[in-house]
Structure formats: C-alpha cells, structure tokens
Scaffold this motif. Structure first.
Motif, mmCIF file in Angstrom:
data_model
loop_
_atom_site.group_PDB
_atom_site.id
_atom_site.type_symbol
_atom_site.label_atom_id
_atom_site.label_comp_id
_atom_site.label_asym_id
_atom_site.label_seq_id
_atom_site.Cartn_x
_atom_site.Cartn_y
_atom_site.Cartn_z
ATOM 1 N N ALA A 1 0.843 -1.209 0.000
ATOM 2 C CA ALA A 1 0.000 0.000 0.000
ATOM 3 C C ALA A 1 0.872 1.251 0.000
ATOM 4 C CB ALA A 1 -0.931 -0.004 1.215
ATOM 5 N N ARG A 2 1.956 1.215 0.732
ATOM 6 C CA ARG A 2 2.864 2.376 0.772
ATOM 7 C C ARG A 2 3.479 2.610 -0.601
ATOM 8 N NH1 ARG A 2 6.062 5.228 4.827
ATOM 9 N NH2 ARG A 2 7.178 6.750 3.580
ATOM 10 N N LEU A 3 3.871 1.520 -1.270
ATOM 11 C CA LEU A 3 4.425 1.655 -2.621
ATOM 12 C C LEU A 3 3.378 2.173 -3.600
ATOM 13 C CD1 LEU A 3 6.530 -1.622 -2.831
ATOM 14 C CD2 LEU A 3 7.413 0.721 -2.677
ATOM 15 N N ARG A 4 2.154 1.704 -3.464
ATOM 16 C CA ARG A 4 1.075 2.078 -4.388
ATOM 17 C C ARG A 4 0.556 3.490 -4.143
ATOM 18 N NH1 ARG A 4 -2.107 3.951 -7.318
ATOM 19 N NH2 ARG A 4 -3.984 3.058 -8.160
ATOM 20 N N TYR A 5 0.329 3.833 -2.866
ATOM 21 C CA TYR A 5 -0.338 5.089 -2.541
ATOM 22 C C TYR A 5 0.579 6.162 -1.966
ATOM 23 C CZ TYR A 5 -4.442 2.194 -3.157
ATOM 24 O OH TYR A 5 -5.383 1.345 -3.666
ATOM 25 N N GLY A 6 1.821 5.797 -1.645
ATOM 26 C CA GLY A 6 2.761 6.779 -1.118
ATOM 27 C C GLY A 6 2.444 7.186 0.302
#
Length: 184
Positions: free
Chosen positions: A65-70
């Motif tokens: 999620a961090r990679l996808r949504y920053g």
C-alpha cells in the motif's frame, strides 16, 4: 497539492497491525502465568502465533500500500529528528517481519508444526533444541524491543503534535477536516 494523510488502506493496516501486536504481546505475557499442560496455555500460544503470522501478512500488505499510494509529505523537522523517525520506522518494519519468522523457526526447531488457521506451514528448519533456544532468546529480545520502539514512535508523534504543533496525529486518522482533500 500534497497529501496530508495516509491512504485509508494504510491507516487501516497501521491500526490493525498495532491491535494484532497488542494481542500477541498481551496473550504471551498472560500465558507465562498459566501452568504448563493447561489447555488455556495452549490456546494462548496459538492465539499469539496466529496474531504474529497476521502481523507478517498485513505488514506485507502495508508495504505494498505504501508503494502504491505513497505517504504524506515529510514534516518539517531537523535532520536529526527525521533520521530518528526513519530509523524507528525501519526498525518497526524489521520487527514486523522478524518476529513472526523467528517465532516460526524456533517452534519448528522445537519439533512442532506451525499451523496458520488450519494450514500447515512448510517446515523451514529441522528439529534442533540448541538452535531453538538461541532463536527463542532472539525472538524474546525482539519482542521486548517492540515495547521500546512503540514507545519511541508514540513519543515522537506526541512531540510533533503538541510541541511542534504539527497535525501529525491526523495523518494516521480516518477523520479529515471538511476542507481537507488528498490527491490519490
């Protein structure tokens, strides 16, 4: 416009992982007071292991999620504060993965199968009582370390919120101001 909060999935996973860690730690602390051989002791061990394995899975999802949504823009802080925050976050993530892995390894080194909600996990290590003891000690050391890291994490958030007057707590909250909208 920069994001002011984390994505709702990241927020949900943050609090879910916190809750699962709290369960894992509470039940294993309580288990120590239960006599060996008691059914409740085995139930608590199973609950501890399932919570830990879920931490591992949800931490993987959180990284994705961090990679996808920053993430929101960094707070204004000194270089030392940013380094400290980054270090604490990296160590927390490391423990989210290392604790479940070492738990699985020391259980298997003790000759026990690891079951995840009825699914038997593959054996990663052969029975080895000497190695089991070493891995267990390391697992427990990391488990004690999580208390310290979470305390630092909370202290840092409270410092930023109440001393620096930065709305840091809102970043990991589902509640948003009416005039606040993130780019997603």
């Amino acid at each position: 416009m920069h994001k002011k909060t984390y994505h709702p999935l990241s927020i949900a996973l943050h609090w879910l992982i916190f809750f699962l860690f709290a369960i894992a730690l509470a039940v294993i602390e309580y288990r120590d007071g239960i006599p060996k051989g008691a059914a409740l002791r085995d139930i608590l061990r199973t609950l501890h292991m399932h919570a830990g394995q879920l931490v591992f899975l949800f931490a993987l999802l959180r990284l994705l999620a961090r990679l996808r949504y920053g993430a929101p823009a960094e707070l204004s802080a000194s270089d030392a504060q940013r380094l400290a925050a980054h270090t604490v976050h990296v160590l927390l993530y490391a423990l989210m993965f290392a604790l479940p892995i070492t738990g699985i390894l020391f259980t298997q080194a003790g000759g026990r199968e690891v079951v995840f909600f009825g699914l038997h996990l593959p054996t990663l290590i052969d029975t080895n009582p000497g190695l089991r003891s070493t891995i267990k000690n390391f697992h427990e050391l990391m488990g004690n370390g999580i208390y310290f890291l979470v305390a630092l994490h909370i202290a840092g958030a409270l410092w930023h919120q109440f001393v620096d007057k930065a709305p840091v707590l809102r970043r990991m909250s589902f509640k948003r101001a009416d005039n606040e909208k993130d780019d997603e």
